[in-house]
Design a protein around this motif. Structure first.
Motif, short mmCIF file in Angstrom:
data_model
loop_
_atom_site.label_atom_id
_atom_site.label_comp_id
_atom_site.label_asym_id
_atom_site.label_seq_id
_atom_site.Cartn_x
_atom_site.Cartn_y
_atom_site.Cartn_z
N ALA A 1 0.83 -1.21 0.00
CA ALA A 1 0.00 0.00 0.00
C ALA A 1 0.86 1.25 0.00
CB ALA A 1 -0.93 0.00 1.21
N GLU A 2 1.89 1.26 0.81
CA GLU A 2 2.79 2.42 0.85
C GLU A 2 3.47 2.62 -0.49
OE1 GLU A 2 5.29 1.79 4.27
OE2 GLU A 2 3.63 2.19 5.65
N ALA A 3 3.91 1.53 -1.12
CA ALA A 3 4.54 1.63 -2.44
C ALA A 3 3.55 2.14 -3.49
CB ALA A 3 5.10 0.27 -2.86
N GLU A 4 2.32 1.66 -3.44
CA GLU A 4 1.30 2.09 -4.40
C GLU A 4 0.96 3.56 -4.20
OE1 GLU A 4 -1.46 2.01 -7.54
OE2 GLU A 4 0.33 0.86 -7.08
N THR B 1 -12.57 -5.60 2.59
CA THR B 1 -11.49 -6.58 2.72
C THR B 1 -10.28 -6.05 1.96
OG1 THR B 1 -10.94 -8.94 2.53
CG2 THR B 1 -12.16 -7.98 0.70
N GLY B 2 -9.10 -6.47 2.36
CA GLY B 2 -7.89 -6.00 1.71
C GLY B 2 -7.78 -6.52 0.28
N CYS B 3 -7.15 -5.72 -0.57
CA CYS B 3 -6.91 -6.12 -1.96
C CYS B 3 -5.58 -6.86 -2.03
CB CYS B 3 -6.88 -4.90 -2.87
SG CYS B 3 -6.50 -5.33 -4.59
N SER B 4 -5.62 -8.04 -2.60
CA SER B 4 -4.40 -8.86 -2.66
C SER B 4 -3.43 -8.40 -3.74
CB SER B 4 -4.76 -10.33 -2.88
OG SER B 4 -5.45 -10.49 -4.11
N ARG B 5 -3.89 -7.53 -4.66
CA ARG B 5 -3.00 -7.07 -5.74
C ARG B 5 -3.18 -5.58 -6.00
NH1 ARG B 5 -4.06 -10.60 -10.67
NH2 ARG B 5 -2.48 -9.23 -11.49
N PRO B 6 -2.80 -4.74 -5.03
CA PRO B 6 -2.95 -3.30 -5.24
C PRO B 6 -2.07 -2.83 -6.40
CG PRO B 6 -1.61 -3.70 -3.30
CD PRO B 6 -2.13 -5.04 -3.76
N ARG C 1 2.98 5.87 -2.96
CA ARG C 1 4.14 6.62 -3.47
C ARG C 1 4.08 6.71 -4.99
NH1 ARG C 1 6.99 3.96 0.41
NH2 ARG C 1 7.68 2.36 -1.03
N ARG C 2 3.77 5.58 -5.64
CA ARG C 2 3.70 5.54 -7.10
C ARG C 2 2.64 6.51 -7.63
NH1 ARG C 2 1.03 3.49 -11.25
NH2 ARG C 2 -0.61 2.50 -10.05
N ARG C 3 1.53 6.63 -6.91
CA ARG C 3 0.43 7.49 -7.34
C ARG C 3 0.58 8.93 -6.85
NH1 ARG C 3 -5.14 5.16 -7.86
NH2 ARG C 3 -4.88 3.03 -8.57
N GLY C 4 1.55 9.18 -5.99
CA GLY C 4 1.68 10.51 -5.40
C GLY C 4 0.58 10.82 -4.40
N ALA C 5 0.05 9.77 -3.76
CA ALA C 5 -1.03 9.91 -2.79
C ALA C 5 -0.44 9.80 -1.38
CB ALA C 5 -2.08 8.84 -3.01
N ARG C 6 -1.14 10.36 -0.43
CA ARG C 6 -0.65 10.36 0.95
C ARG C 6 -1.40 9.34 1.80
NH1 ARG C 6 -1.53 14.33 5.33
NH2 ARG C 6 0.14 13.93 6.79
N LEU C 7 -0.67 8.36 2.30
CA LEU C 7 -1.24 7.36 3.21
C LEU C 7 -1.06 7.90 4.63
CD1 LEU C 7 -2.56 4.55 3.21
CD2 LEU C 7 -0.30 3.58 3.53
N THR C 8 -2.06 8.68 5.10
CA THR C 8 -1.98 9.30 6.42
C THR C 8 -2.00 8.22 7.50
OG1 THR C 8 -4.38 9.47 6.62
CG2 THR C 8 -3.22 11.34 5.58
N ASP C 9 -1.74 8.64 8.73
CA ASP C 9 -1.75 7.70 9.85
C ASP C 9 -3.11 7.02 10.00
OD1 ASP C 9 0.87 8.29 10.41
OD2 ASP C 9 0.41 9.67 12.06
#
Length: 163
Positions: A23-26, A97-102, A28-36
């Motif tokens: 998720a963090e890598a995705e 549910t979590g995505c297995s292939r983000p 970063r790739r999209r330029g999106a912020r994964l807040t706390d």
């Protein structure tokens, strides 16, 4: 490629850790912020042992951890996670549910165990093709699809003596 149902020796801690790293890598790739808060909501979704979880259950979990979260906070986090392909919404259950292939475009296809609540993502391109072809024959353009199939998982079948 179907994702297997978790086995008895499944290392779910590693599963959650891998999902958060992806998720963090995705993001970063999209330029999106994964807040706390977004990260914690995603982590809580994954920590449910492959069982979908509802928004209000997530809100309760956050509250027990001391987050001052209101329903809009959780729904905004879920909307972000959905928009970035990090989770799926199980329509029938109104749960996530979590995505297995983000980061990999795919439709939602799920096997849902009626006994233990486990959800496994199929992600089978053949199913997508059949649906798209049938829809096209009717002049219909599919914009989004979620296929949900109820049944009994291998572990529950083994416990119940079902073949």
């Amino acid at each position: 490629m179907p994702t297997a149902f978790p086995s008895a020796d499944h290392d779910h801690h590693a599963c959650v850790s891998h999902a958060l790293d992806a998720a963090e890598a995705e993001c970063r790739r999209r330029g999106a912020r994964l807040t706390d808060v977004r990260r914690r909501v995603l982590e809580l979704v994954w920590q449910q042992g492959h069982a979908p979880v509802g928004a209000y259950a997530l809100l309760d979990m956050l509250g027990r951890e001391g987050f001052c979260a209101a329903p809009p906070t959780v729904y905004r986090a879920l909307d972000f996670l959905l928009a970035h392909g990090l989770i799926h919404r199980i329509e029938r259950l109104n749960a996530y549910t979590g995505c297995s292939r983000p980061g990999v475009p795919h439709a939602g296809q799920f096997l849902l165990c009626e006994r233990c609540g486990t959800a496994v993502e199929l992600d089978d391109p053949a199913i997508d093709s059949v649906i798209a072809a049938a829809a096209a024959r009717l002049g219909f353009a599919v914009s989004r699809q979620t296929v949900e199939v109820d049944g009994i998982c291998p572990a529950c079948r083994a416990q119940g003596g079902l073949a």
